[in-house]
Design an enzyme around this catalytic site. Structure first.
Site, mmCIF file in Angstrom:
data_model
loop_
_atom_site.group_PDB
_atom_site.id
_atom_site.type_symbol
_atom_site.label_atom_id
_atom_site.label_comp_id
_atom_site.label_asym_id
_atom_site.label_seq_id
_atom_site.Cartn_x
_atom_site.Cartn_y
_atom_site.Cartn_z
ATOM 1 N N ASP A 98 6.385 5.699 -0.337
ATOM 2 C CA ASP A 98 5.002 5.239 1.032
ATOM 3 C C ASP A 98 4.589 4.283 0.299
ATOM 4 O OD1 ASP A 98 5.496 7.118 1.817
ATOM 5 O OD2 ASP A 98 3.935 8.644 0.901
ATOM 6 N N LYS A 130 -4.049 8.128 3.362
ATOM 7 C CA LYS A 130 -3.608 7.837 4.988
ATOM 8 C C LYS A 130 -2.901 8.867 5.382
ATOM 9 C CE LYS A 130 0.898 8.845 3.971
ATOM 10 N NZ LYS A 130 1.782 10.282 4.015
#
Length: 268
Positions: free
Chosen positions: A133, A8
């Site tokens: 995350d 990401k």
């Protein structure tokens, strides 16, 4: 079964507070990108763990994939042993969320492999126990992340058609070091509003980690500067670094990087 955990990038990252539990409050937009590891799980009487590709430092007991497996086995006892193989391609400690993705995809893979019928809400609950995350990678779509990163809100955002260049210079920036250089403050922008207008990103979409990290590691700052000089409409450090990415309307023709840098390029 095999799956491909992806990295990401962060569009903006503001540190908005310090929590009593030692974590920091953040506000960021996380977007999945097509840079992948490969994770395979096979039911096997002996079981076992192995990895190829990039070397994974540290003790295997700290491996998030194995921690994910342990979490599932705690609540679903009697599951058969697994032989697990990870091919590591996403640089570690680079602000790309690779370890978090591996853990979340391990949960999803076990859910499918053993027909556990856990919906995304429960998978995110497990993922939140593994890392800030990790929950993002369960649905794996663009999200505004708040809290310590686990409070997720969908956002209608697409980078489709943009050309992504991602550079990891091999510099390790520790999370503790990154946070030590930041003074938490209230958000200076309305993140959702700024994200609607790409012409505002360069000036207003800030990663709070950059100021101190660029001062300590000028080479990282130079990468960002070089991306803008080559026509990026947005460039920033991802997470706490040291990866820097640039987003372009078209693929630039004049960019070259030092030998030894990890470079990933792709139209999104």
């Amino acid at each position: 079964m095999i799956t491909f955990p992806n990295a990401k990038i962060n569009l903006g990252l503001q540190i908005t507070g310090k929590r009593k539990d030692g974590y920091h409050e953040i506000e960021t937009c996380m977007v999945p990108i097509p840079l992948f590891d490969a994770l395979e799980m096979i039911v096997d009487k002996k079981g076992g763990w192995e990895s190829t590709g990039l070397s994974i430092p540290g003790d295997s007991k700290d491996n998030l994939i194995l921690k994910a497996e342990k979490l599932i086995r705690k609540d679903f006892q009697g599951l058969p042993n697994l032989k697990i193989h990870l091919h590591k391609n996403i640089p570690m400690g680079a602000g790309l969320g690779g370890g978090s993705a591996d853990a979340a995809f391990a949960l999803k893979l076990m859910n499918n492999l053993f027909d556990l019928h856990l919906d995304d809400f429960f998978l995110e609950e497990y993922a939140a126990q593994l890392g800030s995350d990790c929950p993002f990678f369960v649905e794996n779509t663009p999200k505004i992340a708040r809290g310590r990163g686990e409070i997720l809100e969908p956002i209608d955002l697409s980078l489709q058609g943009s050309f992504l260049i991602l550079i990891h210079p091999g510099i390790h920036v520790g999370t503790k070091e990154a946070y030590a250089g930041v003074t938490p403050k209230k958000p200076s922008i309305n993140l959702e509003e700024v994200l609607k207008d790409k012409s505002r990103w360069k000036e207003e979409l800030v990663n709070d980690f950059e100021a101190s990290i660029f001062q300590s590691y000028p080479e990282i700052a130079e990468i960002k500067s070089k991306l803008y000089q080559s026509g990026a409409y947005y460039a920033a450090m991802s997470g706490s670094g040291s990866t820097v990415f640039g987003l372009f309307d078209e693929k630039p023709s004049d960019l070259s990087w030092k030998e030894g840098f990890f470079v990933f390029e792709k139209y999104l």
